[in-house]
Motif scaffolding. Structure first.
Motif, PDB file in Angstrom:
ATOM      1  N   UNK A   1      71.318  11.214  40.641  1.00 16.91           N
ATOM      2  CA  UNK A   1      70.346  12.310  40.957  1.00 16.91           C
ATOM      3  C   UNK A   1      68.899  12.090  40.865  1.00 16.91           C
ATOM      4  N   UNK A   2      68.546  10.980  39.942  1.00 14.52           N
ATOM      5  CA  UNK A   2      67.290  10.703  39.718  1.00 14.52           C
ATOM      6  C   UNK A   2      66.769   9.985  41.157  1.00 14.52           C
ATOM      7  N   UNK A   3      67.661   9.038  41.645  1.00 15.75           N
ATOM      8  CA  UNK A   3      67.637   8.342  42.989  1.00 15.75           C
ATOM      9  C   UNK A   3      67.106   9.434  44.087  1.00 15.75           C
ATOM     10  N   UNK A   4      67.914  10.345  44.133  1.00 18.23           N
ATOM     11  CA  UNK A   4      67.886  11.284  45.168  1.00 18.23           C
ATOM     12  C   UNK A   4      66.529  12.302  45.049  1.00 18.23           C
ATOM     13  N   UNK A   5      66.203  12.508  43.686  1.00 13.93           N
ATOM     14  CA  UNK A   5      64.886  13.139  43.352  1.00 13.93           C
ATOM     15  C   UNK A   5      63.803  12.318  43.583  1.00 13.93           C
ATOM     16  N   UNK A   6      63.767  10.866  43.551  1.00 10.44           N
ATOM     17  CA  UNK A   6      62.911   9.905  43.751  1.00 10.44           C
ATOM     18  C   UNK A   6      62.433  10.026  45.302  1.00 10.44           C
ATOM     19  N   UNK A   7      63.569  10.122  46.339  1.00 12.95           N
ATOM     20  CA  UNK A   7      63.241  10.310  47.665  1.00 12.95           C
ATOM     21  C   UNK A   7      62.463  11.492  47.702  1.00 12.95           C
ATOM     22  N   UNK A   8      62.746  12.625  47.142  1.00 12.39           N
ATOM     23  CA  UNK A   8      62.220  13.861  47.603  1.00 12.39           C
ATOM     24  C   UNK A   8      60.877  13.922  46.877  1.00 12.39           C
ATOM     25  N   UNK A   9      60.664  12.965  46.027  1.00 13.93           N
ATOM     26  CA  UNK A   9      59.132  12.597  45.502  1.00 13.93           C
ATOM     27  C   UNK A   9      58.390  12.143  46.498  1.00 13.93           C
ATOM     28  N   UNK A  10      59.005  10.993  46.981  1.00 15.86           N
ATOM     29  CA  UNK A  10      58.355  10.244  47.965  1.00 15.86           C
ATOM     30  C   UNK A  10      57.868  10.925  49.342  1.00 15.86           C
ATOM     31  N   UNK A  11      58.795  11.902  49.552  1.00 10.59           N
ATOM     32  CA  UNK A  11      58.423  12.911  50.576  1.00 10.59           C
ATOM     33  C   UNK A  11      57.217  13.783  50.245  1.00 10.59           C
ATOM     34  N   UNK A  12      57.119  14.173  49.234  1.00 10.23           N
ATOM     35  CA  UNK A  12      56.101  14.870  48.780  1.00 10.23           C
ATOM     36  C   UNK A  12      54.576  14.191  48.761  1.00 10.23           C
ATOM     37  N   UNK A  13      54.800  12.803  48.425  1.00 10.14           N
ATOM     38  CA  UNK A  13      53.635  12.035  48.369  1.00 10.14           C
ATOM     39  C   UNK A  13      53.010  11.884  49.743  1.00 10.14           C
ATOM     40  N   UNK A  14      54.053  11.707  51.132  1.00 10.31           N
ATOM     41  CA  UNK A  14      53.868  11.405  52.269  1.00 10.31           C
ATOM     42  C   UNK A  14      53.198  12.568  52.983  1.00 10.31           C
ATOM     43  N   UNK A  15      53.684  13.745  52.312  1.00 10.90           N
ATOM     44  CA  UNK A  15      53.117  15.272  52.833  1.00 10.90           C
ATOM     45  C   UNK A  15      51.671  15.412  52.280  1.00 10.90           C
ATOM     46  N   UNK A  16      51.682  14.904  51.225  1.00  6.90           N
ATOM     47  CA  UNK A  16      50.041  15.117  50.520  1.00  6.90           C
ATOM     48  C   UNK A  16      49.028  14.190  51.434  1.00  6.90           C
ATOM     49  N   UNK A  17      49.635  12.893  51.552  1.00  4.89           N
ATOM     50  CA  UNK A  17      48.659  12.249  52.517  1.00  4.89           C
ATOM     51  C   UNK A  17      48.726  12.615  53.856  1.00  4.89           C
ATOM     52  N   UNK A  18      49.303  13.777  54.182  1.00  2.00           N
ATOM     53  CA  UNK A  18      49.331  14.167  55.659  1.00  2.00           C
ATOM     54  C   UNK A  18      50.084  13.209  56.707  1.00  2.00           C
ATOM     55  N   UNK A  19      50.722  12.270  56.221  1.00  2.00           N
ATOM     56  CA  UNK A  19      51.283  11.541  57.149  1.00  2.00           C
ATOM     57  C   UNK A  19      52.677  12.127  57.980  1.00  2.00           C
ATOM     58  N   UNK A  20      53.265  12.870  57.073  1.00  2.00           N
ATOM     59  CA  UNK A  20      54.430  13.574  57.584  1.00  2.00           C
ATOM     60  C   UNK A  20      54.354  15.057  57.177  1.00  2.00           C
ATOM     61  N   UNK A  21      55.337  15.901  57.653  1.00  2.00           N
ATOM     62  CA  UNK A  21      55.110  17.358  57.354  1.00  2.00           C
ATOM     63  C   UNK A  21      56.824  17.670  57.005  1.00  2.00           C
ATOM     64  N   UNK A  22      57.362  16.527  56.183  1.00  2.00           N
ATOM     65  CA  UNK A  22      58.683  17.056  55.735  1.00  2.00           C
ATOM     66  C   UNK A  22      58.980  18.309  55.005  1.00  2.00           C
ATOM     67  N   UNK A  23      59.931  18.929  55.621  1.00  2.00           N
ATOM     68  CA  UNK A  23      60.451  20.059  54.702  1.00  2.00           C
ATOM     69  C   UNK A  23      61.211  19.894  53.570  1.00  2.00           C
ATOM     70  N   UNK A  24      60.380  19.428  52.324  1.00  2.00           N
ATOM     71  CA  UNK A  24      61.127  19.101  51.211  1.00  2.00           C
ATOM     72  C   UNK A  24      62.037  19.995  50.865  1.00  2.00           C
ATOM     73  N   UNK A  25      61.600  21.271  50.715  1.00  2.00           N
ATOM     74  CA  UNK A  25      62.360  22.612  49.998  1.00  2.00           C
ATOM     75  C   UNK A  25      63.669  22.579  50.657  1.00  2.00           C
ATOM     76  N   UNK A  26      63.975  22.294  51.885  1.00  2.00           N
ATOM     77  CA  UNK A  26      65.177  22.334  52.476  1.00  2.00           C
ATOM     78  C   UNK A  26      66.299  21.248  52.239  1.00  2.00           C
ATOM     79  N   UNK A  27      65.483  20.175  51.527  1.00  2.00           N
ATOM     80  CA  UNK A  27      66.375  19.057  51.012  1.00  2.00           C
ATOM     81  C   UNK A  27      66.839  19.253  49.522  1.00  2.00           C
ATOM     82  N   UNK A  28      66.284  20.286  49.104  1.00  2.00           N
ATOM     83  CA  UNK A  28      66.590  20.406  47.534  1.00  2.00           C
ATOM     84  C   UNK A  28      67.930  20.343  47.140  1.00  2.00           C
ATOM     85  N   UNK A  29      68.786  21.027  48.203  1.00  2.00           N
ATOM     86  CA  UNK A  29      70.221  21.163  47.975  1.00  2.00           C
ATOM     87  C   UNK A  29      70.796  19.635  47.567  1.00  2.00           C
TER      88      UNK A  29
END
Length: 235
Positions: free
Chosen positions: A191-219
């Motif tokens: 769970x920590x590993x999966x959560x880590x990937x979601x946090x990486x996605x947040x970081x990429x979105x903050x940098x405006x490198x991507x527009x990953x729909x992180x919320x849709x990955x929450x399940x």
């Protein structure tokens, strides 16, 4: 009191946000550079969490199934509607996007992670609130920094933090009795590993490198437990 640690965590976030509001008037160039620093730091945190995995297959299956469920339920759209609705009560139309971004970003950062789950379990089972209080201090500093750049929407993250951690704390005894310790420890790692990937996605979105729909990955977070349960039941 099972909810003491969760309440302290929430108070720390609120204090951090209030202090951060006094720093929102800094020039845009400073905000932009600060956000880039936050984005890079968030990616590092996510990678450290993701590298804890013991099974890439579990992570992959969780992400794939979680993405399918999230897209089917349109979670991103649902949370955006909530963010816009809340934003409409306090801001003009142009500021509502920032409210939504701040709410989603802060919520995911504060809720996803082993400290939230393990700390809530310690509070519920043993009345030990040290982990959640430590997490609260960290979240307080993080909410301060996020508020200076993302605005007042960060304070709304208190709601999912309190609901998530509070629910786990109150149901801690039942969770421990249902899930064997060996399996539970494995669930926490993946769970920590999966959560880590979601946090990486947040970081990429903050940098405006991507527009990953992180919320849709929450399940994917919840699918970790389901997949591991199926695996241990049949293999």
């Amino acid at each position: 009191m099972a909810l003491f640690g969760t309440i302290i965590n929430g108070i720390c976030i609120i204090i951090g946000c209030i202090v951060g509001l006094f720093m929102t008037k800094i020039q845009e160039k400073y905000k932009e550079t600060i956000m880039q620093g936050i984005g890079l730091t968030v990616i590092l945190i996510g990678l450290q969490m993701a590298f804890q995995t013991k099974s890439i297959i579990i992570v992959l299956l969780s992400m794939l199934s979680g993405a399918f469920i999230g897209e089917f339920l349109k979670l991103e759209h649902f949370l955006n509607k909530i963010g816009f609705w809340v934003g409409s009560k306090f801001t003009t139309t142009n500021e509502q996007v920032n409210i939504t971004q701040a709410f989603i970003t802060a919520s995911l950062l504060f809720v996803v992670g082993a400290m939230a789950i393990l700390g809530a379990l310690d509070s519920g089972l043993r009345g030990d609130h040290e982990v959640l209080i430590t997490k609260g201090i960290l979240d307080g500093f993080a909410s301060f920094v996020l508020t200076t750049t993302l605005g007042i929407g960060v304070i709304l993250s208190v709601i999912p933090v309190v609901l998530f951690q509070g629910t786990i704390a109150l149901l801690a005894a039942q969770i421990e009795s249902i899930i064997p310790e060996a399996i539970f420890n494995e669930v926490i790692v993946e769970l920590t590993a999966v959560g880590g990937l979601l946090i990486v996605a947040i970081g990429l979105n903050i940098l405006k490198l991507t527009q990953i729909r992180v919320t849709n990955l929450l399940p994917a977070i919840f699918m970790v437990g389901v997949i591991l349960y199926i695996y241990h039941s049949f293999f």
